[in-house]
Design an enzyme around this catalytic site. Structure first.
Site, PDB file in Angstrom:
ATOM      1  N   ASN A 239       0.832  -1.122   0.072  1.00 25.19           N
ATOM      2  CA  ASN A 239       0.142  -0.026   0.023  1.00 25.19           C
ATOM      3  C   ASN A 239       0.867   1.184   0.129  1.00 25.19           C
ATOM      4  O   ASN A 239       1.711   1.412   0.862  1.00 25.19           O
ATOM      5  CB  ASN A 239      -1.082  -0.105   1.345  1.00 25.19           C
ATOM      6  CG  ASN A 239      -1.593   1.058   1.189  1.00 25.19           C
ATOM      7  OD1 ASN A 239      -1.074   2.316   1.117  1.00 25.19           O
ATOM      8  ND2 ASN A 239      -2.915   1.018   1.867  1.00 25.19           N
TER       9      ASN A 239
ATOM     10  N   HIS B 169       0.882   6.299   1.799  1.00 27.14           N
ATOM     11  CA  HIS B 169       1.894   7.235   2.598  1.00 27.14           C
ATOM     12  C   HIS B 169       2.947   7.781   1.898  1.00 27.14           C
ATOM     13  O   HIS B 169       3.464   9.009   2.268  1.00 27.14           O
ATOM     14  CB  HIS B 169       2.261   6.714   3.738  1.00 27.14           C
ATOM     15  CG  HIS B 169       1.222   5.972   4.952  1.00 27.14           C
ATOM     16  ND1 HIS B 169       0.187   7.119   5.092  1.00 27.14           N
ATOM     17  CD2 HIS B 169       0.931   5.167   5.193  1.00 27.14           C
ATOM     18  CE1 HIS B 169      -0.604   6.493   5.829  1.00 27.14           C
ATOM     19  NE2 HIS B 169      -0.270   5.151   6.150  1.00 27.14           N
TER      20      HIS B 169
ATOM     21  N   HIS C 230      -5.671   3.406  -1.552  1.00 28.70           N
ATOM     22  CA  HIS C 230      -6.978   3.798  -0.912  1.00 28.70           C
ATOM     23  C   HIS C 230      -7.277   5.216  -1.094  1.00 28.70           C
ATOM     24  O   HIS C 230      -6.916   6.219  -0.670  1.00 28.70           O
ATOM     25  CB  HIS C 230      -6.802   3.462   0.695  1.00 28.70           C
ATOM     26  CG  HIS C 230      -7.979   3.604   1.485  1.00 28.70           C
ATOM     27  ND1 HIS C 230      -8.256   3.494   2.746  1.00 28.70           N
ATOM     28  CD2 HIS C 230      -9.557   3.930   1.085  1.00 28.70           C
ATOM     29  CE1 HIS C 230      -9.345   3.679   2.964  1.00 28.70           C
ATOM     30  NE2 HIS C 230     -10.038   4.119   1.952  1.00 28.70           N
TER      31      HIS C 230
ATOM     32  N   ARG D 231      -9.660   7.790  -0.558  1.00 33.16           N
ATOM     33  CA  ARG D 231     -10.520   8.226   0.457  1.00 33.16           C
ATOM     34  C   ARG D 231     -11.567   9.198   0.221  1.00 33.16           C
ATOM     35  O   ARG D 231     -11.321   9.983  -0.731  1.00 33.16           O
ATOM     36  CB  ARG D 231      -9.803   8.548   1.912  1.00 33.16           C
ATOM     37  CG  ARG D 231      -9.028   7.442   2.400  1.00 33.16           C
ATOM     38  CD  ARG D 231      -8.104   7.871   3.587  1.00 33.16           C
ATOM     39  NE  ARG D 231      -9.294   7.960   4.735  1.00 33.16           N
ATOM     40  CZ  ARG D 231      -9.424   6.886   5.775  1.00 33.16           C
ATOM     41  NH1 ARG D 231      -8.775   5.916   5.947  1.00 33.16           N
ATOM     42  NH2 ARG D 231     -10.339   7.002   6.703  1.00 33.16           N
TER      43      ARG D 231
ATOM     44  N   ARG E 165      -7.314  12.606   1.597  1.00 30.48           N
ATOM     45  CA  ARG E 165      -6.082  12.965   2.139  1.00 30.48           C
ATOM     46  C   ARG E 165      -4.774  12.587   1.673  1.00 30.48           C
ATOM     47  O   ARG E 165      -3.742  13.278   1.998  1.00 30.48           O
ATOM     48  CB  ARG E 165      -6.403  12.547   3.523  1.00 30.48           C
ATOM     49  CG  ARG E 165      -6.142  11.063   3.905  1.00 30.48           C
ATOM     50  CD  ARG E 165      -6.248  10.929   5.432  1.00 30.48           C
ATOM     51  NE  ARG E 165      -7.607  10.963   5.946  1.00 30.48           N
ATOM     52  CZ  ARG E 165      -8.003  10.026   7.039  1.00 30.48           C
ATOM     53  NH1 ARG E 165      -7.035   9.366   7.617  1.00 30.48           N
ATOM     54  NH2 ARG E 165      -9.283  10.416   7.476  1.00 30.48           N
TER      55      ARG E 165
ATOM     56  N   GLU F 265      -8.579   0.353  -3.145  1.00 32.90           N
ATOM     57  CA  GLU F 265      -9.314   0.025  -1.826  1.00 32.90           C
ATOM     58  C   GLU F 265     -10.388   1.294  -1.743  1.00 32.90           C
ATOM     59  O   GLU F 265      -9.768   2.405  -1.938  1.00 32.90           O
ATOM     60  CB  GLU F 265      -8.221   0.319  -0.688  1.00 32.90           C
ATOM     61  CG  GLU F 265      -8.691   0.178   0.608  1.00 32.90           C
ATOM     62  CD  GLU F 265      -7.515   0.141   1.859  1.00 32.90           C
ATOM     63  OE1 GLU F 265      -6.538  -0.181   1.462  1.00 32.90           O
ATOM     64  OE2 GLU F 265      -8.061   0.386   3.054  1.00 32.90           O
TER      65      GLU F 265
ATOM     66  N   THR G 146      -8.040   2.924   8.600  1.00 32.26           N
ATOM     67  CA  THR G 146      -9.195   1.859   8.744  1.00 32.26           C
ATOM     68  C   THR G 146      -9.010   1.299   9.916  1.00 32.26           C
ATOM     69  O   THR G 146      -8.040   0.680  10.515  1.00 32.26           O
ATOM     70  CB  THR G 146      -8.719   0.855   7.296  1.00 32.26           C
ATOM     71  OG1 THR G 146      -8.626   1.742   6.349  1.00 32.26           O
ATOM     72  CG2 THR G 146     -10.247  -0.044   7.244  1.00 32.26           C
TER      73      THR G 146
ATOM     74  N   GLU H 160     -10.032 -10.351   3.044  1.00 34.75           N
ATOM     75  CA  GLU H 160      -8.815  -9.824   3.702  1.00 34.75           C
ATOM     76  C   GLU H 160      -8.957  -9.609   5.404  1.00 34.75           C
ATOM     77  O   GLU H 160      -9.938  -8.813   5.294  1.00 34.75           O
ATOM     78  CB  GLU H 160      -8.181  -8.439   3.302  1.00 34.75           C
ATOM     79  CG  GLU H 160      -7.104  -8.250   3.935  1.00 34.75           C
ATOM     80  CD  GLU H 160      -6.482  -6.734   3.405  1.00 34.75           C
ATOM     81  OE1 GLU H 160      -6.369  -6.711   2.141  1.00 34.75           O
ATOM     82  OE2 GLU H 160      -5.687  -6.052   4.464  1.00 34.75           O
TER      83      GLU H 160
ATOM     84  N   HIS I 235      -2.896  -5.191   7.677  1.00 34.88           N
ATOM     85  CA  HIS I 235      -3.134  -4.236   8.592  1.00 34.88           C
ATOM     86  C   HIS I 235      -2.215  -4.370   9.980  1.00 34.88           C
ATOM     87  O   HIS I 235      -2.237  -5.433  10.745  1.00 34.88           O
ATOM     88  CB  HIS I 235      -4.634  -4.119   9.069  1.00 34.88           C
ATOM     89  CG  HIS I 235      -4.795  -2.561   9.237  1.00 34.88           C
ATOM     90  ND1 HIS I 235      -4.315  -1.855  10.379  1.00 34.88           N
ATOM     91  CD2 HIS I 235      -5.515  -1.637   8.521  1.00 34.88           C
ATOM     92  CE1 HIS I 235      -4.641  -0.519  10.267  1.00 34.88           C
ATOM     93  NE2 HIS I 235      -5.504  -0.314   9.132  1.00 34.88           N
TER      94      HIS I 235
HETATM   95  N1  PXP Z   1      -5.320  -3.505   4.592  1.00 30.74           N
HETATM   96  C1  PXP Z   1      -6.308  -2.414   4.620  1.00 30.74           C
HETATM   97  C2  PXP Z   1      -7.791  -2.901   4.353  1.00 30.74           C
HETATM   98  C3  PXP Z   1      -5.842  -1.370   5.026  1.00 30.74           C
HETATM   99  O1  PXP Z   1      -7.130  -0.556   5.235  1.00 30.74           O
HETATM  100  C4  PXP Z   1      -4.755  -0.990   5.319  1.00 30.74           C
HETATM  101  C5  PXP Z   1      -4.058   0.535   5.614  1.00 30.74           C
HETATM  102  O2  PXP Z   1      -4.419   1.470   4.703  1.00 30.74           O
HETATM  103  C6  PXP Z   1      -3.641  -1.847   5.016  1.00 30.74           C
HETATM  104  C7  PXP Z   1      -3.986  -3.491   4.932  1.00 30.74           C
HETATM  105  C8  PXP Z   1      -2.306  -1.804   5.305  1.00 30.74           C
HETATM  106  O3  PXP Z   1      -1.967  -1.460   6.790  1.00 30.74           O
HETATM  107  P1  PXP Z   1      -0.627  -0.859   7.073  1.00 30.74           P
HETATM  108  O4  PXP Z   1      -0.342   0.327   6.500  1.00 30.74           O
HETATM  109  O5  PXP Z   1      -0.779  -0.794   8.708  1.00 30.74           O
HETATM  110  O6  PXP Z   1       0.472  -1.579   6.784  1.00 30.74           O
END
Ligand code: PXP
Length: 240
Positions: free
Chosen positions: A2, A5, A38, A40, A44, A65, A96, A146, A191
């Site tokens: 992901n 960031h 993602h 949003r 953001r 996402e 999330t 997931e 996550h």
């Molecule tokens: N899975 C989902 C559904 C998420 O919302 C996120 C965070 O955007 C992640 C995985 C990845 O989580 P992390 O950034 O904590 O690795």
């Protein structure tokens, strides 16, 4: 991986650097099997144009996402990512916070999944490691679950490693994964995973994919910071 960031850092200045598409190329070179963004509601971090550019530029599959809203479903249907991942979205949340509550509104989720399927998009749902949610995901037509590993990551941090809380969370995710598989859906997880806590999850039987973001971006700062400073110091010294 992901890459939200990377866009978070860019949005601090509302500029063009760092570019998430350039980051996605590095992510591919690093060996990631897919890229997740993602989009949003409050935009953001990732912007609509980022998703369009990624859709063109990526060699690995794009996982889009989104919250199951009309706006996002329409965007997904136009962009046609490889997969759409449905998550709940709270306006004030930092990230999330929990799995999608499919049990509370199965018809709405089923109709979103059907619309996405009509555009050829495979849907994943982000769910807590709970039997009722996983069974509801199947009924709603999800191809992938997931399973939320946030509680495991939290317990691991609280226990300072694999203590009683972490063992219980791991067992729950393992049971959830086995159920997902036995129902014929694909078992993904994610996550809160990081270099310290990922291994026991990565070993789970039947696991197909892990989705990781924050820990990799955080780690990349330390792997790159020394060189970035040295490059700038060299440039400044050339002028003096
Ligand atoms: N899975 C989902 C559904 C998420 O919302 C996120 C965070 O955007 C992640 C995985 C990845 O989580 P992390 O950034 O904590 O690795």
């Amino acid at each position: 991986m992901n890459i939200d960031h990377v866009a978070s850092v860019r949005q601090v200045r509302r500029g063009t650097h760092p570019d998430p598409i350039a980051a996605a190329r590095e992510v591919e070179l690093g060996g990631a099997d897919g890229v997740t963004v993602h989009l949003r509601e409050d935009r953001r971090h990732i912007q609509d144009a980022d998703v369009r550019r990624l859709r063109e530029a990526l060699r690995v599959p794009l996982n889009f996402e989104i919250a199951p809203t009309n706006e996002m479903v329409e965007l997904a249907m136009a962009l046609k990512p490889a997969t759409a991942m449905l998550v709940p979205e709270g306006r004030n949340e930092i990230t999330t916070e929990g799995g999608l509550d499919i049990v509370a509104d199965p018809e709405r989720i089923a109709s979103v999944i059907a619309r996405l399927a009509s555009a050829g998009i495979v849907t994943s749902v982000f769910v807590d490691a709970e039997e009722a949610q996983i069974r509801a995901a199947l009924v709603a037509g999800a191809a992938i679950c997931e399973v939320h590993t946030g509680p495991w990551a939290h317990a691991f941090a609280q226990d300072g490693g694999i203590g009683p809380g972490a063992v219980a969370e791991l067992a729950q995710i393992e049971r959830a994964g086995a159920l997902v598989e036995s129902l014929g859906m694909r078992f993904n997880a994610g996550h809160g995973l990081n270099e310290a806590n990922v291994s026991p999850i990565a070993r789970l039987r039947g696991l197909h994919e892990l989705h990781i973001g924050h820990a990799i971006v955080s780690q990349a700062i330390f792997h790159g910071l020394r060189e970035a400073v040295a490059r700038m110091v060299r440039l400044v010294h050339i002028e003096r």
